[in-house]
Design an enzyme around this catalytic site. Structure first.
Site, PDB file in Angstrom:
ATOM      1  N   TYR A  14     -16.168   9.518 -45.297  1.00  0.00           N
ATOM      2  CA  TYR A  14     -15.809   9.274 -46.699  1.00  0.00           C
ATOM      3  C   TYR A  14     -16.473  10.298 -47.607  1.00  0.00           C
ATOM      4  O   TYR A  14     -15.832  10.850 -48.509  1.00  0.00           O
ATOM      5  CB  TYR A  14     -16.231   7.856 -47.107  1.00  0.00           C
ATOM      6  CG  TYR A  14     -15.298   6.789 -46.577  1.00  0.00           C
ATOM      7  CD1 TYR A  14     -14.331   6.218 -47.406  1.00  0.00           C
ATOM      8  CD2 TYR A  14     -15.367   6.359 -45.267  1.00  0.00           C
ATOM      9  CE1 TYR A  14     -13.465   5.247 -46.930  1.00  0.00           C
ATOM     10  CE2 TYR A  14     -14.506   5.389 -44.778  1.00  0.00           C
ATOM     11  CZ  TYR A  14     -13.555   4.834 -45.616  1.00  0.00           C
ATOM     12  OH  TYR A  14     -12.683   3.885 -45.142  1.00  0.00           O
ATOM     13  N   HIS A  38      -3.002  -4.030 -43.520  1.00  0.00           N
ATOM     14  CA  HIS A  38      -3.552  -2.691 -43.334  1.00  0.00           C
ATOM     15  C   HIS A  38      -3.621  -2.266 -41.864  1.00  0.00           C
ATOM     16  O   HIS A  38      -3.358  -1.111 -41.545  1.00  0.00           O
ATOM     17  CB  HIS A  38      -4.952  -2.648 -43.951  1.00  0.00           C
ATOM     18  CG  HIS A  38      -5.558  -1.288 -44.010  1.00  0.00           C
ATOM     19  ND1 HIS A  38      -5.087  -0.294 -44.839  1.00  0.00           N
ATOM     20  CD2 HIS A  38      -6.604  -0.738 -43.329  1.00  0.00           C
ATOM     21  CE1 HIS A  38      -5.815   0.798 -44.685  1.00  0.00           C
ATOM     22  NE2 HIS A  38      -6.734   0.557 -43.771  1.00  0.00           N
ATOM     23  N   ASP A  92      -4.400   4.376 -42.696  1.00  0.00           N
ATOM     24  CA  ASP A  92      -5.748   4.594 -43.224  1.00  0.00           C
ATOM     25  C   ASP A  92      -6.081   6.092 -43.129  1.00  0.00           C
ATOM     26  O   ASP A  92      -5.257   6.924 -43.511  1.00  0.00           O
ATOM     27  CB  ASP A  92      -6.756   3.724 -42.461  1.00  0.00           C
ATOM     28  CG  ASP A  92      -8.106   3.618 -43.151  1.00  0.00           C
ATOM     29  OD1 ASP A  92      -8.246   2.756 -44.041  1.00  0.00           O
ATOM     30  OD2 ASP A  92      -9.014   4.399 -42.827  1.00  0.00           O
TER      31      ASP A  92
END
Length: 448
Positions: free
Chosen positions: A365, A421, A215
């Protein structure tokens, strides 16, 4: 002159660019004069009865809302199953017990560029005489934490196989996550985090080290290798999203389904990539709504999550369902307890809740995407030895051909047997084995 021109062209072609950055100041106010305090302080995770009482009060006062009939996890976290999670959280989950578990490994903090950086530092207990442990930094992502690595740490620091490499593991919290202080100024992106983590490793006395991540951890560790390729001896990642589309990548998209062998595509590659519109566009849009919110207005959405533990749990745990296996959306319980325990899942949620970091974690983000997708690090290849562990249920799939466009010294590309993930938490044994295999190749203990 002609010969000189040829030699010059060859030299320039082989010259490897290094990512450039400058020291920042992310603390409150202006950067003070004088040297930075480089002391390292022990840290312990703590809780209080008041903190637990406040959590219980909020859990008791949550307002439920029914899910649609036959909706499972297709609309997000199923309300019926959420009631079970909340009941367990309120009546059975023991946060003090989990705090003790978190403190099983040594925690530290140190101030770098104005903010406190938290990290777990685990040294091997029984290192054989004449051997040395190799330093390995492991970096989490969102919505994870350093706790993701608690299952893999003993496999790397105390390997059962005498032929395996013994590691000294450092797991930092990304600034703004968990117990690392959040930046107080705009602009803190992956390159800034990478710069700080390289500084952290130097402060710990390591001139060369390995880095691993998934990630956001894959981006940060990649940036670490780009910033200081002489220090990063090897890079291992379990998330390698497609980079900028080059000619080979475009040709493989257009013709890979018809001529898979021409591009080295496996059956799994074809399954994950085609039909292109459905797999690369529609599926990405379907699972990236959170990213658009967090890349634009993180403080707005985050405010509600920071107030409601149930809202926070639903928001985080939905990702541990869908990103572990997309088929889990068809299940009433999201398949959460097929791969994880509620105790472990809620421990990760509690790290976000007790530290109050959900908003600052979401801002990461915006800081990374608001600068555009054409930043210098996105165009710069990685030249350090690299390994990619490709888990079959990863959110975004990149075949080996696409990976080599970015990572020019790819030592291993491993199609993993299972997993999604959150690889370190879901499949610690598989990930540890792949790390071992890669580092043995770099250390020349094993042939490629």
């Amino acid at each position: 002159m002609g010969l000189g021109a040829v030699v010059a062209l060859v030299f320039l072609k082989k010259k490897k660019s290094v990512l450039k950055t400058q020291d920042g100041w992310w603390g409150v106010g202006a950067c003070p004069q004088g040297p930075e305090d480089d002391s390292i302080r022990p840290f312990k995770v703590e809780t209080t009865p008041k903190e637990i009482e406040d959590l219980h009060r909020r859990l008791d006062q949550t307002r439920s809302f029914p899910s649609l009939e036959d909706s499972q996890f297709n609309y997000g976290f199923n309300s019926k199953y959420l009631e079970k999670v909340v009941s367990y959280w309120r009546n059975a989950f023991n946060w003090q017990k989990q705090v003790d578990k978190l403190n099983r490994y040594p925690h530290f903090k140190t101030k770098i560029e104005g903010i406190d950086i938290h990290y777990v530092h685990v040294k091997p207990k029984n290192l054989a005489e004449g051997t040395r442990a190799l330093p390995l930094m492991m970096i989490h992502g969102w919505p994870g934490s350093f706790y993701e690595f608690y299952g893999i740490i003993p496999l790397l620091t105390e390997p059962s196989n005498p032929d395996d490499i013994t590691f000294e593991v450092i797991c930092p919290s990304i600034p703004g996550y968990g117990f690392s202080e959040a930046p107080h100024k705009k602009g803190f992106d992956g390159v800034c985090a990478a710069h700080i983590f390289n500084k952290l490793m130097k402060r710990l006395g390591f001139n060369q080290y390995y880095v691993q991540g998934g990630d956001w951890g894959s981006l940060i560790s990649t940036n670490m290798a780009q910033l200081d390729p002489n220090a990063v001896k090897g890079l291992h990642i379990n998330f390698a999203p497609p980079g900028q589309a080059g000619l080979r990548m475009m040709l493989s998209i257009f013709f890979g389904r018809r001529f898979p062998k021409l591009f080295g595509f496996t059956e799994h590659d074809v399954k994950r990539l085609f039909p292109t519109m459905e797999k690369l566009v529609i599926d990405s849009i379907r699972e990236s709504g959170y990213m658009h919110i967090q890349s634009t207005k993180p403080d707005t959405a985050g405010r509600g999550l920071n107030d409601s533990p149930v809202g926070l749990a639903a928001y985080i745990l939905e990702k541990f369902s869908t990103w572990t296996d997309p088929e889990f959306k068809k299940l009433e319980d999201g398949g959460l307890e097929r791969k994880f325990s509620l105790e472990d899942l809620l421990t990760n949620v509690m790290i976000y809740w007790t530290s109050g970091c959900i908003i600052s974690s979401m801002r990461f983000y915006k800081e990374n995407f608001s600068k555009g997708l054409n930043q210098p690090h996105a165009k710069l290849p990685v030249y350090v030895p690299t390994a990619v562990a490709s888990f079959p249920n990863e959110v975004m799939h990149s075949p080996k051909l696409w990976v080599t466009q970015k990572y020019h010294n790819l030592k291993t590309y491993t199609p993993m047997a299972r997993g999604g993930h959150f690889a370190a938490m879901e499949e610690p044994q598989l990930l540890a084995e792949d790390v071992q295999n890669f580092v043995k190749i770099v250390e020349k203990r094993k042939k490629k």
